[in-house]
Write an enzyme that holds these catalytic residues in place. Sequence first.
Site, PDB file in Angstrom:
ATOM      1  N   GLU A   1      -5.170   1.535   2.839  1.00 13.90           N
ATOM      2  CA  GLU A   1      -5.066   0.319   3.676  1.00 13.90           C
ATOM      3  C   GLU A   1      -5.095   0.705   5.083  1.00 13.90           C
ATOM      4  O   GLU A   1      -5.851  -0.139   5.891  1.00 13.90           O
ATOM      5  CB  GLU A   1      -3.694  -0.412   3.134  1.00 13.90           C
ATOM      6  CG  GLU A   1      -3.354  -1.900   3.751  1.00 13.90           C
ATOM      7  CD  GLU A   1      -2.942  -1.702   5.280  1.00 13.90           C
ATOM      8  OE1 GLU A   1      -2.936  -2.863   6.010  1.00 13.90           O
ATOM      9  OE2 GLU A   1      -2.635  -0.532   5.871  1.00 13.90           O
ATOM     10  N   GLU A   2      -4.669   1.925   5.483  1.00 18.94           N
ATOM     11  CA  GLU A   2      -4.536   2.172   6.952  1.00 18.94           C
ATOM     12  C   GLU A   2      -5.882   2.307   7.403  1.00 18.94           C
ATOM     13  O   GLU A   2      -6.148   2.671   8.612  1.00 18.94           O
ATOM     14  CB  GLU A   2      -3.489   3.243   7.019  1.00 18.94           C
ATOM     15  CG  GLU A   2      -2.281   2.907   6.739  1.00 18.94           C
ATOM     16  CD  GLU A   2      -1.526   1.749   7.775  1.00 18.94           C
ATOM     17  OE1 GLU A   2      -2.342   1.633   8.670  1.00 18.94           O
ATOM     18  OE2 GLU A   2      -0.323   1.603   7.801  1.00 18.94           O
TER      19      GLU A   2
ATOM     20  N   HIS B   1       1.038  -1.327   0.133  1.00 20.03           N
ATOM     21  CA  HIS B   1      -0.098  -0.058   0.017  1.00 20.03           C
ATOM     22  C   HIS B   1       0.914   1.293  -0.183  1.00 20.03           C
ATOM     23  O   HIS B   1       1.941   1.354   0.520  1.00 20.03           O
ATOM     24  CB  HIS B   1      -1.069   0.043   1.256  1.00 20.03           C
ATOM     25  CG  HIS B   1      -0.506  -0.019   2.601  1.00 20.03           C
ATOM     26  ND1 HIS B   1      -0.086   1.096   3.257  1.00 20.03           N
ATOM     27  CD2 HIS B   1      -0.182  -1.123   3.432  1.00 20.03           C
ATOM     28  CE1 HIS B   1       0.568   0.754   4.574  1.00 20.03           C
ATOM     29  NE2 HIS B   1       0.370  -0.629   4.660  1.00 20.03           N
TER      30      HIS B   1
ATOM     31  N   ASP C   1      -0.262   4.333   1.074  1.00 20.70           N
ATOM     32  CA  ASP C   1      -0.667   5.239   1.960  1.00 20.70           C
ATOM     33  C   ASP C   1       0.101   4.877   3.435  1.00 20.70           C
ATOM     34  O   ASP C   1       0.798   3.939   3.590  1.00 20.70           O
ATOM     35  CB  ASP C   1      -2.059   5.213   2.426  1.00 20.70           C
ATOM     36  CG  ASP C   1      -2.732   4.185   2.677  1.00 20.70           C
ATOM     37  OD1 ASP C   1      -2.413   2.871   2.109  1.00 20.70           O
ATOM     38  OD2 ASP C   1      -3.285   3.835   3.954  1.00 20.70           O
TER      39      ASP C   1
ATOM     40  N   HIS D   1       4.101   3.204  12.958  1.00 20.53           N
ATOM     41  CA  HIS D   1       2.567   4.082  13.796  1.00 20.53           C
ATOM     42  C   HIS D   1       3.535   4.825  14.763  1.00 20.53           C
ATOM     43  O   HIS D   1       2.685   4.960  15.638  1.00 20.53           O
ATOM     44  CB  HIS D   1       1.520   3.169  14.124  1.00 20.53           C
ATOM     45  CG  HIS D   1       0.983   2.466  12.780  1.00 20.53           C
ATOM     46  ND1 HIS D   1      -0.277   2.094  12.996  1.00 20.53           N
ATOM     47  CD2 HIS D   1       1.344   2.465  11.432  1.00 20.53           C
ATOM     48  CE1 HIS D   1      -0.807   1.634  11.644  1.00 20.53           C
ATOM     49  NE2 HIS D   1       0.123   1.702  11.018  1.00 20.53           N
TER      50      HIS D   1
ATOM     51  N   GLU E   1       4.033  -6.310   4.018  1.00 18.00           N
ATOM     52  CA  GLU E   1       3.857  -5.926   5.317  1.00 18.00           C
ATOM     53  C   GLU E   1       5.304  -6.108   6.091  1.00 18.00           C
ATOM     54  O   GLU E   1       5.790  -7.152   5.880  1.00 18.00           O
ATOM     55  CB  GLU E   1       2.645  -6.145   5.976  1.00 18.00           C
ATOM     56  CG  GLU E   1       1.399  -5.657   5.596  1.00 18.00           C
ATOM     57  CD  GLU E   1       1.281  -4.134   5.896  1.00 18.00           C
ATOM     58  OE1 GLU E   1       1.981  -3.815   6.457  1.00 18.00           O
ATOM     59  OE2 GLU E   1       0.135  -3.728   5.301  1.00 18.00           O
TER      60      GLU E   1
ATOM     61  N   ASP F   1       6.463   0.847   7.191  1.00 19.40           N
ATOM     62  CA  ASP F   1       4.873   0.485   6.967  1.00 19.40           C
ATOM     63  C   ASP F   1       4.472   1.580   5.754  1.00 19.40           C
ATOM     64  O   ASP F   1       3.795   2.354   6.163  1.00 19.40           O
ATOM     65  CB  ASP F   1       4.424   0.286   8.215  1.00 19.40           C
ATOM     66  CG  ASP F   1       2.758  -0.030   8.132  1.00 19.40           C
ATOM     67  OD1 ASP F   1       2.480  -0.775   6.937  1.00 19.40           O
ATOM     68  OD2 ASP F   1       1.991   0.294   8.724  1.00 19.40           O
TER      69      ASP F   1
END
Length: 374
Positions: free
Chosen positions: A133-134, A69, A71, A347, A161, A101
Amino acid sequence: MQAIEILERLVGFPSVVGTPNGEIVGWIRHYLQRHGIVVTEIAGPEGDRSNLFVTIGPRETPGYILSGHMDVVPATEGGWSSDPFRLRAETDRLYGRGTTDMKGFLAVVLAAVPALAAAQLRRPIHLALSYDEEAGCRGVPHMIARLPELCAPPLGAIIGEPSGMRAIRAHKGKAAARLTVRGRSGHSSRPDRGLNAIHAMTDILVCASAEAERLAQGPFEHVFEPPYSSLQVGTLKGGQAVNIIPDSCEAEFEARAISGIDPATLLAPLRTMADALRQRGFQSEWRELSAYPALSLAADAPLARLLGELTGVEPLAAVSYGTEAGLFQRAGIDAIICGPGDIARAHRPDEFILANELLACQAMIEALARRCIA
């Protein structure tokens, strides 16, 4: 371009989930086209963000998908030592939002494109790059729906991932929803004239707590930690002042399900109670925020055996976090997780990836390419 150089460009795009992604999509599309790759851009219903799908090799032959992904989560949390959207190198660490990520994986994949394009692939390698995706894997379903017209049925999808380059065969499914309850305001001295939305929401919260306790009693799938499905109240908002009857209350709920259970069904008792509030004069609005199924790939599946051979490490049975892999599997495509970096760094402020983790990912892709040439 080398992977680190590409990673620098990707990190520089603040492609935060839920926002337009035209800049990063445009750069990746132009990069691929410069190497003679035909790019299919698949716009989402939002109108301002897109997925990208490409095939390197014969599209009429079954091959493998490398999926990631574009994003990232926001970088508004404190604690960053530098601009999160500017790659910073310090010894072997590469800092920036999305390095782990999962723009690190994207950078390695894109860096491999010239060699893949020059190789005489007998089986194709596809790139599937998604958006949002997030926010609960919102973008990739639109791309998966188009796959039958874009390529032959794939042999498998590798979702990059962060996994420390150890393949992972399973994860839980997830569903999230927001409930808004509206009552009638008034002075707290006359509760008989109002409808307290927080009081009404309390019944739903009690139900959620009871359901969470019930789920902890099983059924169990012991590859997971915890080995059962779960449910929680994640956010709660309501009220203006202590002497005002609150006319609205909002809560967000999340359920995570073991294999074989639709996570949306775990939230069904809450929605039933929310609908019943209307009989008491309240208004209720139930909004589904996200949903994706669990992933469960058998240990003896060809894709699991392949990743074990490509990485030299036996795949891990399961992880707690979720990915787009379950959506590929639900569409009939075997899927597995394998990518550079550590999910524990994602994150968080000063997110980073190690240069040697990028090299390990590069080695895996090169090994996959050799399989597709043979």
